[in-house]
Design an enzyme around this catalytic site. Structure first.
Site, PDB file in Angstrom:
ATOM      1  N   THR A 203      -1.379   7.495  -0.514  1.00 57.21           N
ATOM      2  CA  THR A 203      -2.683   7.322  -1.176  1.00 57.21           C
ATOM      3  C   THR A 203      -3.434   6.098  -0.662  1.00 57.21           C
ATOM      4  O   THR A 203      -4.637   5.980  -0.876  1.00 57.21           O
ATOM      5  CB  THR A 203      -2.502   7.144  -2.695  1.00 57.21           C
ATOM      6  OG1 THR A 203      -1.811   5.894  -2.915  1.00 57.21           O
ATOM      7  CG2 THR A 203      -1.693   8.260  -3.317  1.00 57.21           C
TER       8      THR A 203
ATOM      9  N   ASP B 174       4.628  -6.055   9.538  1.00 62.05           N
ATOM     10  CA  ASP B 174       5.718  -5.714  10.458  1.00 62.05           C
ATOM     11  C   ASP B 174       5.710  -6.611  11.688  1.00 62.05           C
ATOM     12  O   ASP B 174       6.760  -7.022  12.184  1.00 62.05           O
ATOM     13  CB  ASP B 174       5.619  -4.240  10.892  1.00 62.05           C
ATOM     14  CG  ASP B 174       6.137  -3.290   9.816  1.00 62.05           C
ATOM     15  OD1 ASP B 174       6.819  -3.759   8.890  1.00 62.05           O
ATOM     16  OD2 ASP B 174       5.845  -2.080   9.918  1.00 62.05           O
TER      17      ASP B 174
ATOM     18  N   ARG C 247       0.849  -1.202   0.000  1.00 63.47           N
ATOM     19  CA  ARG C 247       0.000   0.000   0.000  1.00 63.47           C
ATOM     20  C   ARG C 247       0.869   1.230   0.000  1.00 63.47           C
ATOM     21  O   ARG C 247       1.777   1.358   0.809  1.00 63.47           O
ATOM     22  CB  ARG C 247      -0.832   0.055   1.298  1.00 63.47           C
ATOM     23  CG  ARG C 247      -2.018  -0.769   1.307  1.00 63.47           C
ATOM     24  CD  ARG C 247      -3.038  -0.367   2.346  1.00 63.47           C
ATOM     25  NE  ARG C 247      -2.579   0.205   3.598  1.00 63.47           N
ATOM     26  CZ  ARG C 247      -3.397   0.673   4.524  1.00 63.47           C
ATOM     27  NH1 ARG C 247      -4.702   0.669   4.334  1.00 63.47           N
ATOM     28  NH2 ARG C 247      -2.936   1.170   5.651  1.00 63.47           N
TER      29      ARG C 247
ATOM     30  N   ASP D 221       0.375  -2.922  12.181  1.00 64.28           N
ATOM     31  CA  ASP D 221       0.815  -3.361  10.849  1.00 64.28           C
ATOM     32  C   ASP D 221       1.125  -4.856  10.892  1.00 64.28           C
ATOM     33  O   ASP D 221       2.104  -5.281  11.507  1.00 64.28           O
ATOM     34  CB  ASP D 221       2.061  -2.566  10.435  1.00 64.28           C
ATOM     35  CG  ASP D 221       2.437  -2.845   8.991  1.00 64.28           C
ATOM     36  OD1 ASP D 221       2.612  -4.035   8.643  1.00 64.28           O
ATOM     37  OD2 ASP D 221       2.550  -1.904   8.202  1.00 64.28           O
TER      38      ASP D 221
HETATM   39  C1  PRP Z   1      -1.305  -4.646   4.475  1.00 62.27           C
HETATM   40  C2  PRP Z   1      -2.149  -5.897   4.637  1.00 62.27           C
HETATM   41  C3  PRP Z   1      -2.979  -5.869   3.391  1.00 62.27           C
HETATM   42  C4  PRP Z   1      -3.194  -4.405   3.157  1.00 62.27           C
HETATM   43  C5  PRP Z   1      -4.575  -4.044   3.616  1.00 62.27           C
HETATM   44  O1  PRP Z   1      -0.260  -4.893   3.621  1.00 62.27           O
HETATM   45  O2  PRP Z   1      -1.413  -7.069   4.797  1.00 62.27           O
HETATM   46  O3  PRP Z   1      -2.353  -6.472   2.270  1.00 62.27           O
HETATM   47  O4  PRP Z   1      -2.216  -3.702   3.948  1.00 62.27           O
HETATM   48  O5  PRP Z   1      -4.848  -2.724   3.337  1.00 62.27           O
HETATM   49  P1  PRP Z   1      -5.949  -2.272   2.273  1.00 62.27           P
HETATM   50  O6  PRP Z   1      -7.157  -3.117   2.542  1.00 62.27           O
HETATM   51  O7  PRP Z   1      -6.143  -0.836   2.611  1.00 62.27           O
HETATM   52  O8  PRP Z   1      -5.398  -2.471   0.905  1.00 62.27           O
HETATM   53  P2  PRP Z   1       0.874  -3.798   3.270  1.00 62.27           P
HETATM   54  O9  PRP Z   1       0.498  -3.099   2.028  1.00 62.27           O
HETATM   55  O10 PRP Z   1       1.159  -2.979   4.486  1.00 62.27           O
HETATM   56  O11 PRP Z   1       2.117  -4.707   2.903  1.00 62.27           O
HETATM   57  P3  PRP Z   1       2.922  -5.783   3.770  1.00 62.27           P
HETATM   58  O12 PRP Z   1       2.000  -6.977   3.983  1.00 62.27           O
HETATM   59  O13 PRP Z   1       4.063  -6.097   2.887  1.00 62.27           O
HETATM   60  O14 PRP Z   1       3.334  -5.155   5.069  1.00 62.27           O
HETATM   61  N1  URA Z   2      -2.577  -3.013   7.002  1.00 58.77           N
HETATM   62  C1  URA Z   2      -2.251  -3.460   8.237  1.00 58.77           C
HETATM   63  O1  URA Z   2      -1.331  -4.287   8.384  1.00 58.77           O
HETATM   64  N2  URA Z   2      -2.960  -2.997   9.279  1.00 58.77           N
HETATM   65  C2  URA Z   2      -3.972  -2.137   9.150  1.00 58.77           C
HETATM   66  O2  URA Z   2      -4.598  -1.766  10.160  1.00 58.77           O
HETATM   67  C3  URA Z   2      -4.295  -1.679   7.858  1.00 58.77           C
HETATM   68  C4  URA Z   2      -3.592  -2.143   6.794  1.00 58.77           C
END
Ligand code: PRP
Ligand code: URA
Length: 210
Positions: A109, A204, A105, A201
């Site tokens: 944005t 993380d 993400r 997160d």
């Molecule tokens: C997080 C999560 C989802 C997304 C959800 O991933 O694991 O994939 O955000 O958010 P959304 O519904 O608003 O799209 P992130 O993009 O942080 O990547 P990561 O799993 O690599 O940390």
């Molecule tokens: N992605 C995450 O990992 N946590 C949130 O709360 C939203 C998006």
């Protein structure tokens, strides 16, 4: 709530989600909990797998007895955080094929960006279970299901551990034909598009990054 959305109410799932939320839960325990919750949710999400009778000989006699039929399973984690759920589903269906959809993400944005996608080929005859612990704005989930459909996927389930109402609605509106399994439906998104109360997160916390 539509017939295609299943919100989990099993006490074991609720208890483990509460432990996940705790900011004092460390990486090792967090990973184990994500995997255990995925197994418990998988048990529920796979309850409509078709069966067929096969002939088995027991020490007593030969009988016809049910086993999982034809349709093969593909698990598709959304990277990174969805990876944490894979072993939980594999413990139920060890022969499943695994695809990957890499999305992150944008911090400003909140829109998803694709960086790596590979699915089992062909995928049209498989039951596909897409995995991501978090359904926040829904942008990532909608893009992932768009991608799966573009590659021929038809029978799709989406499994998340925590959903925001905003993301659940966006996914349902974009893909009314898929089944959505939610461990817990939280209150809302905050101004940074994080789920409240959520768990922070997920990527993380699974991988110990910041
Ligand atoms: C997080 C999560 C989802 C997304 C959800 O991933 O694991 O994939 O955000 O958010 P959304 O519904 O608003 O799209 P992130 O993009 O942080 O990547 P990561 O799993 O690599 O940390
Ligand atoms: N992605 C995450 O990992 N946590 C949130 O709360 C939203 C998006």
């Amino acid at each position: 709530m539509s017939n295609n959305v299943f919100i989990m109410n099993h006490p074991l799932i609720q208890h483990k989600i509460s432990m996940l939320r705790d900011q004092n839960t460390g990486t090792n325990e967090f990973r184990k909990l994500i995997e255990e919750i995925a197994t418990l949710m998988g048990y529920e999400a796979l309850r409509d797998l078709p069966l067929e009778d096969v002939e088995i000989t027991t020490p007593i006699e030969t009988c016809m007895t049910p086993m999982i039929a034809g349709k093969k399973l593909a698990i598709v984690p959304i990277l990174r955080a969805g990876l944490g759920m894979v072993n939980g589903i594999l413990s139920l269906v060890p022969t499943a094929k695994i695809g990957h959809i890499g999305l992150y993400r944008d911090e400003e944005t909140h829109e998803p960006h694709e960086y790596y996608c590979k699915l089992p080929d062909p995928i049209d005859q498989r039951l596909i279970v897409a995995l991501d612990p978090m359904l926040a704005t829904g942008g990532s989930a909608v893009s992932a299901v768009d991608f799966i459909k573009k590659h021929g996927g038809k029978n799709i389930k989406f499994m998340c551990i925590i959903a925001a109402p905003e993301g659940l609605k966006r996914l349902q509106d974009a893909h009314p034909d898929i089944q959505i399994y939610v461990g817990h439906l939280d209150r809302q998104l905050n101004e940074n598009a994080y789920i409240c109360p959520g768990l922070g997160d997920a990527g993380d916390r699974i991988f110990g990054t910041k």
